[in-house]
Design a protein around this motif. Structure first.
Motif, PDB file in Angstrom:
ATOM      1  N   VAL A 634     -14.223  36.638 -23.393  1.00  0.00           N
ATOM      2  CA  VAL A 634     -13.684  35.614 -23.943  1.00  0.00           C
ATOM      3  C   VAL A 634     -11.927  35.961 -23.911  1.00  0.00           C
ATOM      4  O   VAL A 634     -11.701  36.985 -24.609  1.00  0.00           O
ATOM      5  N   GLY A 635     -11.258  35.422 -23.122  1.00  0.00           N
ATOM      6  CA  GLY A 635      -9.689  35.680 -23.226  1.00  0.00           C
ATOM      7  C   GLY A 635      -9.562  36.872 -22.061  1.00  0.00           C
ATOM      8  O   GLY A 635     -10.332  37.316 -21.333  1.00  0.00           O
ATOM      9  N   GLN A 636      -8.458  37.297 -22.261  1.00  0.00           N
ATOM     10  CA  GLN A 636      -7.807  38.467 -21.134  1.00  0.00           C
ATOM     11  C   GLN A 636      -7.888  39.904 -21.842  1.00  0.00           C
ATOM     12  O   GLN A 636      -8.241  40.217 -23.046  1.00  0.00           O
ATOM     13  N   LEU A 637      -8.123  40.741 -20.673  1.00  0.00           N
ATOM     14  CA  LEU A 637      -8.311  42.128 -21.115  1.00  0.00           C
ATOM     15  C   LEU A 637      -6.999  42.898 -20.845  1.00  0.00           C
ATOM     16  O   LEU A 637      -6.445  42.422 -19.500  1.00  0.00           O
ATOM     17  N   PRO A 638      -6.316  43.884 -21.266  1.00  0.00           N
ATOM     18  CA  PRO A 638      -6.870  44.412 -22.603  1.00  0.00           C
ATOM     19  C   PRO A 638      -5.977  43.311 -23.624  1.00  0.00           C
ATOM     20  O   PRO A 638      -5.177  42.534 -23.473  1.00  0.00           O
ATOM     21  N   ARG A 639      -6.496  43.238 -24.898  1.00  0.00           N
ATOM     22  CA  ARG A 639      -5.878  42.613 -26.078  1.00  0.00           C
ATOM     23  C   ARG A 639      -6.398  43.108 -27.514  1.00  0.00           C
ATOM     24  O   ARG A 639      -7.416  43.864 -27.527  1.00  0.00           O
ATOM     25  N   GLN A 640      -5.498  42.723 -28.508  1.00  0.00           N
ATOM     26  CA  GLN A 640      -5.974  42.870 -29.631  1.00  0.00           C
ATOM     27  C   GLN A 640      -7.102  42.015 -30.307  1.00  0.00           C
ATOM     28  O   GLN A 640      -6.878  40.715 -30.033  1.00  0.00           O
ATOM     29  N   VAL A 641      -7.872  42.405 -31.227  1.00  0.00           N
ATOM     30  CA  VAL A 641      -8.717  41.349 -31.624  1.00  0.00           C
ATOM     31  C   VAL A 641      -9.343  41.858 -33.277  1.00  0.00           C
ATOM     32  O   VAL A 641      -9.011  42.955 -33.465  1.00  0.00           O
ATOM     33  N   LYS A 642      -9.387  41.061 -34.061  1.00  0.00           N
ATOM     34  CA  LYS A 642      -9.804  41.315 -35.232  1.00  0.00           C
ATOM     35  C   LYS A 642     -11.429  41.176 -35.524  1.00  0.00           C
ATOM     36  O   LYS A 642     -12.235  40.396 -34.666  1.00  0.00           O
ATOM     37  N   ARG A 643     -12.106  41.800 -36.448  1.00  0.00           N
ATOM     38  CA  ARG A 643     -13.626  41.569 -36.680  1.00  0.00           C
ATOM     39  C   ARG A 643     -13.957  39.922 -36.777  1.00  0.00           C
ATOM     40  O   ARG A 643     -13.022  39.247 -37.633  1.00  0.00           O
ATOM     41  N   GLY A 644     -14.717  39.562 -36.262  1.00  0.00           N
ATOM     42  CA  GLY A 644     -15.332  38.009 -36.296  1.00  0.00           C
ATOM     43  C   GLY A 644     -14.501  37.193 -35.397  1.00  0.00           C
ATOM     44  O   GLY A 644     -14.784  36.134 -35.299  1.00  0.00           O
ATOM     45  N   GLU A 645     -13.528  37.624 -34.379  1.00  0.00           N
ATOM     46  CA  GLU A 645     -13.118  36.826 -33.538  1.00  0.00           C
ATOM     47  C   GLU A 645     -14.158  36.704 -32.175  1.00  0.00           C
ATOM     48  O   GLU A 645     -15.054  37.672 -32.182  1.00  0.00           O
ATOM     49  N   SER A 646     -14.051  35.589 -31.603  1.00  0.00           N
ATOM     50  CA  SER A 646     -14.696  35.441 -30.339  1.00  0.00           C
ATOM     51  C   SER A 646     -14.446  36.646 -29.290  1.00  0.00           C
ATOM     52  O   SER A 646     -13.461  36.916 -29.043  1.00  0.00           O
ATOM     53  N   LEU A 647     -15.723  37.229 -28.959  1.00  0.00           N
ATOM     54  CA  LEU A 647     -15.571  38.486 -28.048  1.00  0.00           C
ATOM     55  C   LEU A 647     -16.171  38.118 -26.682  1.00  0.00           C
ATOM     56  O   LEU A 647     -15.591  38.351 -25.752  1.00  0.00           O
TER      57      LEU A 647
END
Length: 653
Positions: A634-647
């Protein structure tokens, strides 16, 4: 009867039987065998076993990739074979006895150099940037360099000298520390010994050649009355630091066994450090310097002699096989010695060109299979990684697997190496590979190197396509392992969506997600274990990515497997080789068989403990039953994510 009893029995026969097994262990994803005779292992038969996802040989261990079910498979295997398993460290120790002398040296060099590679890469980037600032004369600036016309950039250039010097001039400190770490001895003593090799109180190694022997004898000695010892430093010297570090570690091991523990804290460090320091400045240092000088002289003769074109062609072609065998770690020492002795190295440009050539070969494979989504997910990130100087994903994920891209890359790299030596291309520093490697090239050779880079890009690309179309060097199974085409996958997703078959996976960790192909472990990077992403965590907590069940929790708590209510199997492997920590720094909040809801705490881990052990925290998050579910990022790589975000989303195929 165990779930894998039949497969375990077949595997036992295929590896050559019980008598051919010296040791066996397992980690989170694979069985690790130390075989008496590896030639008895029937790889083709092993890879036909339904539970086996592939095989891999590394550092004397024959590894059979199983996946999440490896604990069950391992239990059934030990029951069928009657062989008692051993710890991973014991298996590694047994593996060393299965290696020849050269393999053991290469393994030791790899284990010593790997922890200091990040510093070398940073140092190479810094020196490359300074090379652009002070070494390139720009026509737009009237033939002057950037530092000549800009006080700001002149200040930046001067400031960056500090970390550059710290990394390369004081390299012996990093080496002696890494030797102590590898040998399991006191690391601070290794650091102290390294400092004693590069202290400002010593004559700088770079100044030795220009200092008359009479002046050295008068001003740069320790005078003990009846004899003197030269007071000379070993800045940027690799072999003296290796030998000094090993002497310190072996002395410490020797005294630990003989001095009572009650007084060991006093006497062991003293009786280890002082003799090692004396040996370093009397025997090992001068001997190591002479060996390094001789080695660099021989290599320099190959790079500049009458047959330099042949040397370049052979080295360029063989560097990629060196990477597979681990022999490439020797080039770090040779490159460093060449830079110290002659102010530059001709090997590093060829290494960068080999990275590019293998990247171009896998890029051609991607181009031919670009309509296959799964193949693209492996080959395109591997291309980018190789172009940036990390070739393992390309080599293990595609090129070696299918042979013809590998050979095409070797041919292109050999031709590029030939041209590099013919044009005498030389680098100021090491550390930056692939296309960015041009930053480390000495200014007068940048233009020829740019042209040679085009050769390394075009030739392997064209040859890979030619070999494929002409059927040259292509393996018969290449035509049968193609993943479903885009249309088939799209249809499967459409059916899955209509049946509410799409499963959302939420990020179990906070941090930066990157392509899985960038994993340092080639088994994960190649995607053979499953597809997903690589997480560089910013916090030491893992939570459940969906509602489901804990299918496996390893006793060392470094890896956990889960199954969603829809049947998606996920493996979260915290760090690389963290099984060696034996649970230190890990705390589990669940046990195998527990029900979990999305967001429930699974494992806490201490990133500082992992890094202190010289290991990386990068964490593969993969869908292991990829034959049933297609994972998509889901989304572009690389990127920052938080716990619980769609991965990820997983759709039934």
């Amino acid at each position: 009867m165990g779930k894998f009893e039949k497969e375990a029995s077949v595997l036992l026969d295929a590896v050559g039987g019980k008598d051919n097994i010296s040791a066996v262990s397992h980690c989170a994803t694979r069985m690790r065998f130390v075989l008496v005779d590896e030639s008895k292992a029937n790889v083709a038969a092993i890879e036909t076993i339904s539970a086996v996802k592939g095989t891999f040989t590394n550092a004397g261990q024959f590894q059979v990739i199983i996946g999440n079910d490896v604990p069950l498979f391992y239990n059934d295997f030990t029951a069928v074979s009657g062989i008692e398993g051993v710890s991973k460290e014991a298996a590694k120790a047994a593996a060393k006895s299965n290696q020849n002398a050269i393999q053991r040296v290469m393994t030791m060099l790899a284990e010593i150099f790997t922890p200091i590679i990040p510093a070398i890469i940073v140092g190479g980037l810094i020196l490359g940037f300074r090379n652009v600032l002070e070494g390139v004369q720009w026509s737009a600036l009237g033939g002057k360099t950037i530092v000549d016309v800009s006080p700001f950039w002149s200040g930046v250039n001067h400031f960056l000298w500090l970390p550059g010097e710290a990394i390369f001039h004081f390299l012996p400190v990093g080496i002696t520390w890494s030797v102590a770490r590898k040998m399991g001895t006191t690391q601070i003593l290794g650091i102290v010994l390294g400092i004693c090799l590069v202290s400002p109180q010593l004559l700088n190694a770079y100044a030795v050649a220009g200092t008359p022997a009479k002046e050295i004898a008068e001003n740069w000695v320790w005078n003990f009355g009846s004899f003197t010892i030269n007071r000379i430093g070993y800045q940027a010297q690799v072999i003296p630091a290796l030998l000094a570090g090993l002497s310190l570690s072996y002395l410490e091991i020797f005294w630990r066994k003989r001095i009572p523990e009650v007084v060991s804290m006093i006497f062991v460090p003293f009786l280890s450090l002082i003799p090692a320091l004396i040996l370093a400045h009397t025997i090992l240092g001068p001997f190591g310097w002479a060996v390094g000088k001789a080695l660099s002289t021989v290599v320099l003769a190959g790079l500049t002699g009458s047959f330099k074109w042949l040397f370049g062609a052979v080295f360029g072609a063989l560097y990629a096989p060196f990477v597979i065998t681990g022999l490439h770690h020797m080039t770090n020492a040779i490159d460093s010695q060449l830079i110290a002795d002659s102010g530059g190295t001709g090997l590093w440009p060829m290494i960068a060109l080999s990275n590019i050539a293998q990247g171009s070969a896998v890029f051609a494979y991607y181009w031919m299979n670009r309509k296959s989504e799964r193949e693209a997910q492996i080959s395109l990130p591997a291309t980018i990684s190789a172009y940036l100087g990390v070739t393992e994903p390309a080599l293990f994920g595609v090129n070696v697997k299918y042979v013809y891209p590998f050979v095409a890359g070797m041919i292109g790299s050999g031709l590029a190496g030939l041209l590099s030596t013919m044009f005498n291309v030389t680098a100021n520093a090491i550390g930056i590979g692939g296309i960015p490697g041009i930053l480390s090239i000495q200014a007068q050779y940048m233009l020829p190197f740019a042209g040679i880079m085009l050769v390394a890009i075009i030739v392997p690309f064209v040859l890979t396509i030619f070999f494929r179309k002409a059927g040259i060097l292509t393996k018969s199974e290449d035509a049968t392992v193609k993943a479903p085409q885009v249309e088939a996958i799209a249809e499967a997703k459409k059916e899955a969506a209509s049946e509410n078959g799409l499963v959302d996976l939420f990020s179990p960790m906070a941090g930066t997600i990157k392509p899985l192909s960038q994993a340092t472990d080639p088994v994960f990077a190649s995607g053979v274990m499953g597809q997903g992403v690589l997480m560089e965590p910013s916090q030491g907590q893992v939570v459940a990515p969906f509602d489901g069940t804990v299918s496996v929790l390893f006793p060392t708590k470094h890896a956990i497997g889960l199954v969603s209510d829809a049947g998606v199997e996920v493996l979260i492997h915290i760090g690389m080789d963290t099984v060696s920590l034996d649970g230190k720094g890990f705390e589990a909040h669940v046990k195998q068989g527990d029900r979990v809801a999305a967001g429930d705490a699974l494992i806490n881990f201490d990133m500082a403990v992992i890094k202190a052990a010289g290991l990386v925290t990068e964490t593969p998050i993969i869908v292991t039953n990829q034959e049933q579910f297609q994972p998509d990022v889901v989304g572009q790589l690389p990127r920052q994510v938080k716990r619980g975000e769609s991965l990820l989303t997983a759709s039934r195929i």
